[in-house]
Design a protein around this motif. Structure first.
Motif, mmCIF file in Angstrom:
data_model
loop_
_atom_site.group_PDB
_atom_site.id
_atom_site.type_symbol
_atom_site.label_atom_id
_atom_site.label_comp_id
_atom_site.label_asym_id
_atom_site.label_seq_id
_atom_site.Cartn_x
_atom_site.Cartn_y
_atom_site.Cartn_z
ATOM 1 N N ASP A 479 0.837 -1.196 0.000
ATOM 2 C CA ASP A 479 0.000 0.000 0.000
ATOM 3 C C ASP A 479 0.876 1.252 0.000
ATOM 4 O OD1 ASP A 479 -3.080 0.756 0.660
ATOM 5 O OD2 ASP A 479 -1.710 2.224 1.535
ATOM 6 N N GLY A 480 0.468 2.242 -0.772
ATOM 7 C CA GLY A 480 1.264 3.460 -0.903
ATOM 8 C C GLY A 480 1.455 4.226 0.378
ATOM 9 N N ASP A 481 0.562 4.060 1.357
ATOM 10 C CA ASP A 481 0.696 4.811 2.601
ATOM 11 C C ASP A 481 1.917 4.392 3.409
ATOM 12 O OD1 ASP A 481 -1.476 6.292 1.996
ATOM 13 O OD2 ASP A 481 -2.576 5.888 3.841
ATOM 14 N N TRP A 482 2.362 3.121 3.264
ATOM 15 C CA TRP A 482 3.573 2.713 3.976
ATOM 16 C C TRP A 482 4.782 3.453 3.424
ATOM 17 C CZ3 TRP A 482 2.418 0.786 8.305
ATOM 18 C CH2 TRP A 482 1.398 -0.162 8.472
ATOM 19 N N ALA A 483 4.887 3.499 2.097
ATOM 20 C CA ALA A 483 6.021 4.190 1.484
ATOM 21 C C ALA A 483 5.963 5.684 1.787
ATOM 22 C CB ALA A 483 6.027 3.957 -0.029
ATOM 23 N N LEU A 484 4.756 6.250 1.678
ATOM 24 C CA LEU A 484 4.610 7.682 1.916
ATOM 25 C C LEU A 484 4.928 8.033 3.363
ATOM 26 C CD1 LEU A 484 3.747 10.344 0.578
ATOM 27 C CD2 LEU A 484 1.403 9.838 1.267
ATOM 28 N N GLY A 485 4.433 7.214 4.282
ATOM 29 C CA GLY A 485 4.679 7.493 5.688
ATOM 30 C C GLY A 485 6.109 7.258 6.113
ATOM 31 N N GLU A 666 7.919 14.445 -9.847
ATOM 32 C CA GLU A 666 7.924 13.216 -10.643
ATOM 33 C C GLU A 666 8.989 12.247 -10.151
ATOM 34 O OE1 GLU A 666 8.418 14.591 -14.610
ATOM 35 O OE2 GLU A 666 6.294 15.097 -14.901
ATOM 36 N N ASN A 667 10.167 12.766 -9.846
ATOM 37 C CA ASN A 667 11.239 11.908 -9.339
ATOM 38 C C ASN A 667 10.867 11.313 -7.980
ATOM 39 O OD1 ASN A 667 12.847 12.430 -11.582
ATOM 40 N ND2 ASN A 667 13.875 14.173 -10.608
ATOM 41 N N HIS A 668 10.219 12.134 -7.149
ATOM 42 C CA HIS A 668 9.857 11.667 -5.819
ATOM 43 C C HIS A 668 8.776 10.591 -5.881
ATOM 44 C CE1 HIS A 668 9.669 11.801 -1.508
ATOM 45 N NE2 HIS A 668 8.394 12.180 -1.477
ATOM 46 N N ARG A 669 7.780 10.810 -6.712
ATOM 47 C CA ARG A 669 6.731 9.797 -6.861
ATOM 48 C C ARG A 669 7.292 8.490 -7.417
ATOM 49 N NH1 ARG A 669 2.491 14.219 -9.192
ATOM 50 N NH2 ARG A 669 1.283 14.560 -7.275
ATOM 51 N N GLY A 670 8.237 8.609 -8.331
ATOM 52 C CA GLY A 670 8.864 7.411 -8.865
ATOM 53 C C GLY A 670 9.605 6.645 -7.777
ATOM 54 N N GLY A 671 10.306 7.350 -6.891
ATOM 55 C CA GLY A 671 11.006 6.691 -5.803
ATOM 56 C C GLY A 671 10.049 6.009 -4.834
ATOM 57 N N MET A 675 9.707 1.916 -3.905
ATOM 58 C CA MET A 675 9.694 1.412 -2.535
ATOM 59 C C MET A 675 8.464 0.545 -2.300
ATOM 60 S SD MET A 675 9.685 3.606 1.024
ATOM 61 C CE MET A 675 11.287 4.344 0.664
ATOM 62 N N ARG A 676 7.322 0.984 -2.809
ATOM 63 C CA ARG A 676 6.086 0.214 -2.663
ATOM 64 C C ARG A 676 6.175 -1.127 -3.385
ATOM 65 N NH1 ARG A 676 1.185 2.957 -5.517
ATOM 66 N NH2 ARG A 676 2.417 2.213 -7.276
ATOM 67 N N ASP A 677 6.716 -1.102 -4.596
ATOM 68 C CA ASP A 677 6.831 -2.340 -5.364
ATOM 69 C C ASP A 677 7.783 -3.323 -4.695
ATOM 70 O OD1 ASP A 677 5.085 -1.270 -7.184
ATOM 71 O OD2 ASP A 677 6.659 -0.621 -8.591
ATOM 72 N N ASP A 678 8.854 -2.823 -4.103
ATOM 73 C CA ASP A 678 9.798 -3.697 -3.406
ATOM 74 C C ASP A 678 9.126 -4.418 -2.251
ATOM 75 O OD1 ASP A 678 11.763 -2.931 -5.163
ATOM 76 O OD2 ASP A 678 12.694 -1.487 -3.791
ATOM 77 N N ALA A 679 8.309 -3.685 -1.468
ATOM 78 C CA ALA A 679 7.616 -4.295 -0.333
ATOM 79 C C ALA A 679 6.587 -5.315 -0.808
ATOM 80 C CB ALA A 679 6.948 -3.216 0.514
ATOM 81 N N ALA A 680 5.866 -4.978 -1.869
ATOM 82 C CA ALA A 680 4.851 -5.907 -2.385
ATOM 83 C C ALA A 680 5.488 -7.201 -2.881
ATOM 84 C CB ALA A 680 4.066 -5.239 -3.512
ATOM 85 N N GLY A 681 6.712 -7.117 -3.448
ATOM 86 C CA GLY A 681 7.370 -8.307 -3.939
ATOM 87 C C GLY A 681 7.799 -9.250 -2.829
ATOM 88 N N PRO A 698 -6.930 -15.169 16.494
ATOM 89 C CA PRO A 698 -7.931 -15.330 15.426
ATOM 90 C C PRO A 698 -8.175 -14.035 14.655
ATOM 91 C CG PRO A 698 -8.650 -16.407 17.430
ATOM 92 C CD PRO A 698 -7.402 -15.656 17.781
ATOM 93 N N GLY A 699 -7.748 -14.043 13.398
ATOM 94 C CA GLY A 699 -8.042 -12.912 12.532
ATOM 95 C C GLY A 699 -7.084 -11.753 12.647
ATOM 96 N N TRP A 700 -6.185 -11.748 13.654
ATOM 97 C CA TRP A 700 -5.264 -10.628 13.842
ATOM 98 C C TRP A 700 -3.878 -11.003 13.321
ATOM 99 C CZ3 TRP A 700 -6.813 -5.899 15.275
ATOM 100 C CH2 TRP A 700 -8.048 -5.783 15.935
ATOM 101 N N LEU A 701 -3.288 -10.112 12.550
ATOM 102 C CA LEU A 701 -1.955 -10.372 12.019
ATOM 103 C C LEU A 701 -1.238 -9.053 11.805
ATOM 104 C CD1 LEU A 701 -0.016 -12.586 10.991
ATOM 105 C CD2 LEU A 701 -0.906 -12.135 8.690
ATOM 106 N N ALA A 702 0.029 -8.992 12.237
ATOM 107 C CA ALA A 702 0.883 -7.824 12.013
ATOM 108 C C ALA A 702 2.277 -8.326 11.708
ATOM 109 C CB ALA A 702 0.887 -6.917 13.232
ATOM 110 N N VAL A 703 2.700 -8.251 10.433
ATOM 111 C CA VAL A 703 3.982 -8.799 10.007
ATOM 112 C C VAL A 703 4.794 -7.692 9.338
ATOM 113 C CG1 VAL A 703 5.138 -10.540 8.611
ATOM 114 C CG2 VAL A 703 2.916 -11.041 9.634
ATOM 115 N N PRO A 704 5.974 -7.365 9.862
ATOM 116 C CA PRO A 704 6.839 -6.392 9.176
ATOM 117 C C PRO A 704 7.319 -6.947 7.848
ATOM 118 C CG PRO A 704 7.506 -6.690 11.473
ATOM 119 C CD PRO A 704 6.524 -7.780 11.164
ATOM 120 N N VAL A 705 7.316 -6.098 6.839
ATOM 121 C CA VAL A 705 7.794 -6.480 5.511
ATOM 122 C C VAL A 705 8.841 -5.448 5.101
ATOM 123 C CG1 VAL A 705 7.191 -6.881 3.097
ATOM 124 C CG2 VAL A 705 5.589 -7.540 4.912
#
Length: 774
Positions: A479-485, A666-671, A675-681, A698-705
């Protein structure tokens, strides 16, 4: 439950016979002594008659009365209030409870003799010998070695010869002062509060209201009428016969009721309460603690409408008109909680569910929850700190990662750029709420399932990650919010820090562009994020001053170079957020342009990170993070000026600034996308490994990526009971939905919601807050 504050979780049961809220039960019991009056409690008395012990009423008033009051939990265990006649006058003695009586009487004797001499009665020989003794009802003296705690008993007599004698009264109710919060306005209840109360409560006092000199009420609360307009109200409180009254005079005369047609029409649209329904209200009442910032944030707000004691009355009226079962307030000032909110809510039939949960930090404001006392009772409350990870055992492995991301979380929840922090804090709140509910079901609920309601100011719009996570139960690492944050840093766009750095520049260092990429690609993105934030803020100020939407700073400074001029403004307190001169200099330097203090024609151009109104509407229809390119709740560079002022021609400098910022964005959005694509991979493999090696709740999960993202899940089927209105917050420069009432769709269903105020009423005085909506 709000920005930078502690959150309260409240599990709500169905509306059945028990009608029980999840909360904590606090019980206080007074110390007991056989020599003192029992504590006066309203439940023990008939509704008629005076609110004090019958023995006090029967006491002959022809005799003087000395009041002895014990406070075993205080350093001064005994206060003795002696109403000496003139010329001495009343005296208040403070003595240790474990002191021998003889020492106390000697001090009383010295006080009496000193009073006689001071009032011009000559020497001690002229007055005669003053003797002080404490007697039994039959005249027998109490021994001097008896401790004060045992000596001062009801019906004993204090004899100060030859001055006076007094009958002893122990632990009689007492009120030192009275105060009333809120302006006197027709139709708006006023509820006084006693100060310095001893052995009584506010409802134990006898109250009398006056309009000028006429008695107009004898209850604690009084609602001014049309007949009171122009008159001055006062209230008098008496704790017990023979004790001095406390009085408060309202500093303003009674004013007519304000016209609030839109507010009242809005409340009426909610309709009648449905049988078996739970009505919940969340309300950010705008803490007066931040009023020093309002001239900049709300320049359209008049001083009259900004007055706290006017706004509080309107906010309380909003609560009464909505008539909720549960009301959750945010930004409640510490100073107004006990003085206004608790007495007003109690008078309206509500009881506190816990106390005021203050935010972390120095500003004294926080959250407060109340429920209808005739339908609900608080059973348990818990406070959840939003600045530390949740204490769940399976989350310990992620605590180091969380701490690295949230090292300043206690001060970041409100910041538009801290999108990832709100996700984590919302998750902790939901997790604690779910655990509170489950514990209640297992321990007290007999296994019966109950619904869950979570409400408050989430500081997130529907397209933000925090709201998508609550609504959709999952937020992936891509999700883009992880990279943005992850590239957000507190203070990175501080205008005061930038002004400090400006003052330190020299002609030699001026041409060095402020950037440092030590630390790799992430550090470079962090640096660019902060620089773009400064550029967006500077662009907005220059454009607003040029088109007349903002007044110039008023500072006159001469100089031989742009740097000298800009530094002169900075020395006068100007920053790029308040001054077009400093803003233009900052924009040009961050954009790599030549030094200067103006960018003519900038108001004709749209900041390249901001979307037009049509683009925002089109993007919002599709949802997702693209909608953040408008003036929404995102980073500073996504909330720049829209420009487009007719009749203004952009200069070459303005066009150069546009080109430079466009390239940077544009350069910043590309960066960020990389970062987002790396985490998704990495996400699928890491999540699968987490399931294989551990058994999450049950149903709760928090995993660093990776180093900047997480995969989050929760099992709660939450829906927004009010849908997604166009706005819940509408101020100059921002409009959006930030506040929500989430309900568990497995047990509860929304049947009605109060609509937002009509736009014409909201914008009648530019924006909110205004004289109708506080």
């Amino acid at each position: 439950r709000g920005s930078r504050r502690e959150g309260s979780t409240l599990a709500v049961g169905e509306v059945p016979a028990s009608r029980m809220l999840s909360g904590i039960s606090r019980i206080f019991t007074p110390c007991y002594s056989p020599h003192r009056f029992s504590q006066t409690r309203r439940a023990r008395r008939p509704l008629s008659g005076r609110r004090c012990p019958p023995t006090v009423l029967a006491m002959p008033m022809a005799e003087g009365v000395v009041d002895a009051r014990f406070a075993p939990c205080e350093d001064i265990g005994l206060t003795i209030d002696v109403p000496f006649p003139p010329p001495i006058g009343p005296k208040l003695l403070q003595r240790p409870a474990d002191e021998p009586l003889g020492k106390c009487l000697l001090r009383m004797k010295a006080t009496a003799e000193k009073g006689l001499k001071k009032r011009g009665k000559g020497t001690k020989d002229d007055v005669g010998e003053v003797t002080v003794r404490l007697e039994e009802p039959d005249g027998t003296a109490v021994a001097d070695d008896v401790l004060n705690s045992d000596a001062w008993c009801h019906q004993r007599r204090l004899v100060v010869s030859p001055i006076a004698s007094f009958r002893v009264r122990v632990d009689a109710p007492y009120v030192a002062a009275v105060a009333v919060a809120g302006r006197p306005v027709v139709g708006y209840p006023l509820v006084p509060v006693g100060a310095g109360l001893r052995f009584c409560e506010d409802d134990d006092l006898e109250w009398t209201w006056y309009a000028d000199d006429d008695v107009v009420g004898v209850d604690r609360a009084y609602t001014p009428t049309v007949a009171d307009v122009g008159r001055v109200l006062s209230v008098r409180a008496v704790a017990v016969a023979g004790c001095p009254p406390a009085e408060f005079v309202c500093p303003r005369a009674v004013a007519p009721a304000p016209s609030r047609p839109a507010a009242r029409a809005r409340a009426s649209e909610l309709g009648e309460r449905n049988e078996g329904a739970l009505r919940v209200m969340t309300y950010n009442v705008l803490a007066d603690a931040y009023s020093h910032t309002w001239k900049e944030l709300y320049p359209y707000l008049s001083d009259e409408a900004a007055d706290a004691e006017y706004r509080l009355l309107l906010a309380m009226e909003d609560v009464r008109m909505a008539s909720p079962d549960v009301v959750a307030l945010q930004e409640v000032d510490k100073k107004w909680y006990d003085a206004f909110w608790v007495p007003q809510m109690r008078a309206a039939g509500y009881v506190p569910a816990g106390g005021l949960t203050e935010k972390t930090g120095l500003t004294r404001e926080g959250c407060a929850t109340f429920c209808r006392g005739d339908a609900w009772r608080p059973a348990r409350t818990e406070e959840t700190g939003l600045n530390t990870p949740g204490p769940m055992p399976e989350e310990r492995d992620t605590s180091d990662w969380v701490s690295s991301q949230l090292h300043l979380a206690h001060a970041l929840f409100f910041h538009p750029g801290a999108v990832h922090l709100r996700v984590m804090q919302a998750r902790w709140l939901l997790r604690h709420a779910d655990c509170l509910r489950r514990r209640w079901v297992e321990v007290e609920g007999g296994g019966k399932e109950v619904g869950l309601v979570v409400c408050g100011d989430f500081n997130g719009e529907p397209f933000d990650g925090v709201i998508r996570f609550v609504r959709e139960s999952v937020l992936g690492a891509g999700d883009g919010d992880w990279a943005l944050g992850s590239v957000f840093r507190w203070g990175g766009t501080s205008s005061r820090q930038a002004a400090k750095e400006l003052r330190a520049l020299t002609p030699e260092t001026e041409s060095v562009r402020p950037r440092s990429f030590v630390g790799g690609a992430v550090a470079e993105l962090e640096e660019t994020q902060q620089r773009l934030g400064r550029m967006a803020g500077s662009w907005r100020v220059v454009s607003e001053v040029e088109r007349g939407a903002r007044s110039p700073c008023g500072v006159r400074a001469d100089g031989t170079t742009p740097l000298v001029v800009a530094q002169a403004h900075a020395e006068k307190g100007c920053t790029f957020k308040t001054c077009a001169t400093v803003a233009a200099y900052t924009l040009r330097r961050d954009a790599g342009m030549s030094s200067g203090v103006s960018v003519d024609g900038l108001s004709a151009l749209r900041w390249p990170g901001a979307a037009t109104a049509e683009e925002r509407e089109r993007e919002a229809a599709g949802g997702g993070e693209a909608s953040r390119s408008g003036n929404g709740n995102g980073p500073e560079w996504a909330r720049g000026d829209e420009g487009g002022v007719e009749g203004v021609t952009p200069s070459d400098d303005a066009l150069a600034a546009l080109a430079a910022t466009t390239r940077e964005l544009e350069n910043h959005r590309g960066g960020l996308e990389r970062m987002r694509d790396d985490a998704a991979g990495l996400e699928d493999e890491i999540v699968a490994r987490a399931y294989a090696t551990s058994m999450p709740s049950p149903g709760w999960l928090a995993v660093p990526v990776g180093s900047s993202a997480m995969h989050l899940r929760h099992p709660l089927a939450l829906v927004s009971a009010c849908g997604y209105p166009e706005f819940t917050n509408y101020v100059g420069g921002f409009a959006g939905s930030l506040d929500y009432v989430w309900c568990d769709s497995s047990a509860l269903a929304s049947v009605a919601s109060m609509p937002m105020p009509p736009l014409e009423s909201v914008t009648a005085e530019t924006a909110l807050p205004n004289s109708e909506f506080p």
